[in-house]
Design a protein around this motif. Sequence first.
Motif, PDB file in Angstrom:
ATOM      1  N   GLU A   3     -19.225   7.231 -58.328  1.00 36.57           N
ATOM      2  CA  GLU A   3     -20.264   7.742 -59.229  1.00 36.57           C
ATOM      3  C   GLU A   3     -20.372   9.267 -59.152  1.00 36.57           C
ATOM      4  OE1 GLU A   3     -22.357   6.532 -55.398  1.00 36.57           O
ATOM      5  OE2 GLU A   3     -20.974   5.539 -56.737  1.00 36.57           O
ATOM      6  N   TYR A   4     -19.793   9.880 -58.116  1.00 35.44           N
ATOM      7  CA  TYR A   4     -19.801  11.335 -57.964  1.00 35.44           C
ATOM      8  C   TYR A   4     -18.449  11.928 -58.361  1.00 35.44           C
ATOM      9  CZ  TYR A   4     -23.931  10.736 -55.014  1.00 35.44           C
ATOM     10  OH  TYR A   4     -25.171  10.425 -54.532  1.00 35.44           O
ATOM     11  N   GLU A   5     -18.481  13.140 -58.892  1.00 38.91           N
ATOM     12  CA  GLU A   5     -17.247  13.894 -59.079  1.00 38.91           C
ATOM     13  C   GLU A   5     -17.145  14.843 -57.890  1.00 38.91           C
ATOM     14  OE1 GLU A   5     -15.082  15.775 -62.772  1.00 38.91           O
ATOM     15  OE2 GLU A   5     -16.716  17.087 -62.116  1.00 38.91           O
ATOM     16  N   LEU A   6     -16.240  14.530 -56.978  1.00 40.10           N
ATOM     17  CA  LEU A   6     -16.097  15.311 -55.758  1.00 40.10           C
ATOM     18  C   LEU A   6     -15.415  16.645 -56.038  1.00 40.10           C
ATOM     19  CD1 LEU A   6     -14.896  12.456 -53.386  1.00 40.10           C
ATOM     20  CD2 LEU A   6     -17.216  13.269 -53.752  1.00 40.10           C
ATOM     21  N   ILE A   7     -15.631  17.613 -55.171  1.00 48.08           N
ATOM     22  CA  ILE A   7     -15.031  18.935 -55.310  1.00 48.08           C
ATOM     23  C   ILE A   7     -13.983  19.097 -54.211  1.00 48.08           C
ATOM     24  CG2 ILE A   7     -15.471  21.417 -55.241  1.00 48.08           C
ATOM     25  CD1 ILE A   7     -18.394  20.685 -56.059  1.00 48.08           C
ATOM     26  N   VAL A   8     -12.800  19.569 -54.595  1.00 51.17           N
ATOM     27  CA  VAL A   8     -11.711  19.773 -53.642  1.00 51.17           C
ATOM     28  C   VAL A   8     -11.285  21.238 -53.672  1.00 51.17           C
ATOM     29  CG1 VAL A   8      -9.956  19.059 -55.311  1.00 51.17           C
ATOM     30  CG2 VAL A   8      -9.451  18.953 -52.898  1.00 51.17           C
ATOM     31  N   ASP A   9     -11.071  21.801 -52.490  1.00 45.47           N
ATOM     32  CA  ASP A   9     -10.592  23.180 -52.379  1.00 45.47           C
ATOM     33  C   ASP A   9      -9.921  23.359 -51.027  1.00 45.47           C
ATOM     34  OD1 ASP A   9     -10.047  25.708 -53.291  1.00 45.47           O
ATOM     35  OD2 ASP A   9     -12.033  26.515 -52.858  1.00 45.47           O
ATOM     36  N   SER A  10      -9.107  24.393 -50.929  1.00 42.86           N
ATOM     37  CA  SER A  10      -8.426  24.663 -49.667  1.00 42.86           C
ATOM     38  C   SER A  10      -8.496  26.143 -49.331  1.00 42.86           C
ATOM     39  CB  SER A  10      -6.973  24.193 -49.731  1.00 42.86           C
ATOM     40  OG  SER A  10      -6.292  24.915 -50.720  1.00 42.86           O
ATOM     41  N   ALA A  11      -8.239  26.439 -48.065  1.00 35.44           N
ATOM     42  CA  ALA A  11      -8.294  27.817 -47.583  1.00 35.44           C
ATOM     43  C   ALA A  11      -7.239  27.993 -46.501  1.00 35.44           C
ATOM     44  CB  ALA A  11      -9.673  28.117 -47.012  1.00 35.44           C
ATOM     45  N   GLU A  12      -6.771  29.242 -46.370  1.00 34.19           N
ATOM     46  CA  GLU A  12      -5.812  29.552 -45.324  1.00 34.19           C
ATOM     47  C   GLU A  12      -6.526  30.261 -44.182  1.00 34.19           C
ATOM     48  OE1 GLU A  12      -1.666  30.679 -46.219  1.00 34.19           O
ATOM     49  OE2 GLU A  12      -2.405  30.882 -48.263  1.00 34.19           O
ATOM     50  N   GLN A  13      -6.130  29.914 -42.966  1.00 29.77           N
ATOM     51  CA  GLN A  13      -6.729  30.482 -41.765  1.00 29.77           C
ATOM     52  C   GLN A  13      -5.614  31.131 -40.951  1.00 29.77           C
ATOM     53  OE1 GLN A  13      -8.518  27.498 -39.345  1.00 29.77           O
ATOM     54  NE2 GLN A  13      -9.155  28.920 -37.769  1.00 29.77           N
ATOM     55  N   VAL A  14      -5.769  32.401 -40.632  1.00 29.82           N
ATOM     56  CA  VAL A  14      -4.755  33.129 -39.866  1.00 29.82           C
ATOM     57  C   VAL A  14      -4.639  32.539 -38.471  1.00 29.82           C
ATOM     58  CG1 VAL A  14      -4.123  35.388 -38.943  1.00 29.82           C
ATOM     59  CG2 VAL A  14      -5.184  35.223 -41.186  1.00 29.82           C
ATOM     60  N   ARG A  15      -3.404  32.437 -37.998  1.00 28.10           N
ATOM     61  CA  ARG A  15      -3.151  31.939 -36.653  1.00 28.10           C
ATOM     62  C   ARG A  15      -2.286  32.942 -35.903  1.00 28.10           C
ATOM     63  NH1 ARG A  15       1.264  27.490 -35.708  1.00 28.10           N
ATOM     64  NH2 ARG A  15       1.340  28.697 -33.835  1.00 28.10           N
ATOM     65  N   GLU A  16      -2.188  32.765 -34.609  1.00 28.87           N
ATOM     66  CA  GLU A  16      -1.352  33.643 -33.800  1.00 28.87           C
ATOM     67  C   GLU A  16       0.122  33.433 -34.167  1.00 28.87           C
ATOM     68  OE1 GLU A  16      -0.220  33.874 -29.133  1.00 28.87           O
ATOM     69  OE2 GLU A  16      -2.341  33.604 -29.643  1.00 28.87           O
ATOM     70  N   ARG A  17       0.880  34.513 -34.171  1.00 29.63           N
ATOM     71  CA  ARG A  17       2.291  34.424 -34.508  1.00 29.63           C
ATOM     72  C   ARG A  17       3.030  33.619 -33.445  1.00 29.63           C
ATOM     73  NH1 ARG A  17       6.516  39.472 -35.125  1.00 29.63           N
ATOM     74  NH2 ARG A  17       8.300  38.176 -35.589  1.00 29.63           N
ATOM     75  N   PRO A  18       3.741  32.546 -33.844  1.00 28.25           N
ATOM     76  CA  PRO A  18       4.487  31.742 -32.872  1.00 28.25           C
ATOM     77  C   PRO A  18       5.650  32.535 -32.274  1.00 28.25           C
ATOM     78  CG  PRO A  18       4.232  30.576 -34.951  1.00 28.25           C
ATOM     79  CD  PRO A  18       3.784  31.964 -35.177  1.00 28.25           C
ATOM     80  N   LEU A  19       6.023  32.235 -31.035  1.00 25.93           N
ATOM     81  CA  LEU A  19       7.133  32.916 -30.385  1.00 25.93           C
ATOM     82  C   LEU A  19       8.480  32.393 -30.864  1.00 25.93           C
ATOM     83  CD1 LEU A  19       5.727  33.074 -26.752  1.00 25.93           C
ATOM     84  CD2 LEU A  19       5.769  34.889 -28.460  1.00 25.93           C
TER      85      LEU A  19
END
Length: 102
Positions: A3-19
């Motif tokens: 019965e609801y129209e859900l909202i979808v979104d995404s975001a990027e999160q900075v992480r430490e550079r892998p070795l």
Amino acid sequence: MTEYELIVDSAEQVRERPLDYHQQKIFYSGKKKNHTFKNQFIVLPKGEDIVDVVVGKPGPKSDINICRERLAKFDDKQRLSGDKAYLGEQQIRTPHKKPKNG
């Protein structure tokens, strides 16, 4: 929840550079010019409650592919609203851009 129209979104999160070089290639996002995790949120209208969260996908993975993996958990009749990143998915309503000089 259909019965609801859900909202979808995404975001990027900075992480430490892998070795490890292979890990660097997996998590490097050209959009952000950094190594990132991608997180996706599905919420009720007006952001009242969180319905589903995906955390820690590699940064270059597209929003629509993450969403397609999660839509299997929802009913086929469930309607969602998203931004232009979700263009082409049948269950998701995306905004229509006004034509130039229109």
